[in-house]
Enzyme design. Structure first.
Site, PDB file in Angstrom:
ATOM      1  N   GLU A 104       0.809  -1.222   0.000  1.00 45.39           N
ATOM      2  CA  GLU A 104       0.000   0.000   0.000  1.00 45.39           C
ATOM      3  C   GLU A 104       0.842   1.272   0.000  1.00 45.39           C
ATOM      4  O   GLU A 104       0.551   2.216  -0.734  1.00 45.39           O
ATOM      5  CB  GLU A 104      -0.931   0.002   1.220  1.00 45.39           C
ATOM      6  CG  GLU A 104      -2.048  -1.034   1.172  1.00 45.39           C
ATOM      7  CD  GLU A 104      -3.134  -0.652   0.190  1.00 45.39           C
ATOM      8  OE1 GLU A 104      -3.164   0.508  -0.272  1.00 45.39           O
ATOM      9  OE2 GLU A 104      -3.959  -1.521  -0.133  1.00 45.39           O
ATOM     10  N   SER A 105       1.859   1.333   0.846  1.00 47.38           N
ATOM     11  CA  SER A 105       2.597   2.592   1.028  1.00 47.38           C
ATOM     12  C   SER A 105       4.103   2.432   1.050  1.00 47.38           C
ATOM     13  O   SER A 105       4.810   3.439   1.137  1.00 47.38           O
ATOM     14  CB  SER A 105       2.167   3.249   2.348  1.00 47.38           C
ATOM     15  OG  SER A 105       2.606   2.453   3.452  1.00 47.38           O
TER      16      SER A 105
END
Length: 211
Positions: A104-105
């Site tokens: 995700e990040s």
């Protein structure tokens, strides 16, 4: 993460993880998601398993140590103590949480996607509000809320990790609309195997004794 969770679906996510009531979903022709604990009519699908089910093909999560300190098999990874604490609180494997954060990040607590998802676990604003998250950029709060959301999705989709990850990426309504299958979105088709591959890599590293 993608679309906003409809209000009715968000209400389902707010149910305690230990609730015994079965929740059923029906997607109307216009895309409206209907949730109920009392089926009246046809077209409803069961969304919650029994309270004791365990995630399929998932190693048990790390439990807290005496005094509340969580142990971690991946202490060299960023935010490992926070992930271990969230894993112990919500009974979700640390490796799975790390795999989601990685996808995700890439461990950037300040990350914001073009669609508005924020933080380490890239929570959409509506989802963050439903989970009571005030500051999505706060690493501890984001990991805790994201893990809670992931736990809910595992419950909604009979503890099927692939479906839970598809729902995390595309939204649970999209998975329901496609007959409880991963939606045929290019992003989701890339996302799910990428997360599972990283999850399995972390699990195998643990099994080799490397921390």
């Amino acid at each position: 993460m993608t679309p906003l969770v409809p209000l009715l679906l968000a209400a389902c996510l707010a149910l305690p993880a230990t609730a015994h009531a079965e929740i059923y979903m029906k997607v109307e022709a216009d895309g409206t998601v209907m949730l109920t604990d009392e089926v009246r009519g046809s077209g409803y699908q069961r969304m919650t398993p029994g309270p004791t089910a365990a995630p399929r093909a998932v190693a048990p999560s790390t439990r807290g140590q005496p005094g509340g300190a969580a142990a971690s098999d991946w202490g060299d990874l960023p935010f490992a103590p926070l992930v271990a604490a969230a894993a112990a609180e919500h009974d979700v494997p640390e490796a799975l949480i790390h795999a989601v954060i990685h996808a995700e990040s890439n461990y950037d607590a300040g990350a914001v996607s073009p669609k508005g998802a924020v933080g380490l676990m890239q929570l959409m604003p509506a989802t963050a509000r439903e989970l009571g998250l005030r500051d999505a950029r706060d690493p501890a709060a984001n990991i805790r809320a994201g893990t809670q959301y992931l736990k809910r999705l595992l419950g909604m989709f009979d503890n099927d990790i692939a479906l839970a990850l598809a729902a995390y990426n595309a939204g649970p309504a999209a998975v329901a609309r496609h007959g409880r299958n991963a939606p045929p979105y290019a992003e989701t088709r890339r996302y799910v195997p990428r997360v599972i591959e990283h999850f399995e890599r972390l699990r195998s590293r643990r099994g080799s004794g490397v921390s």
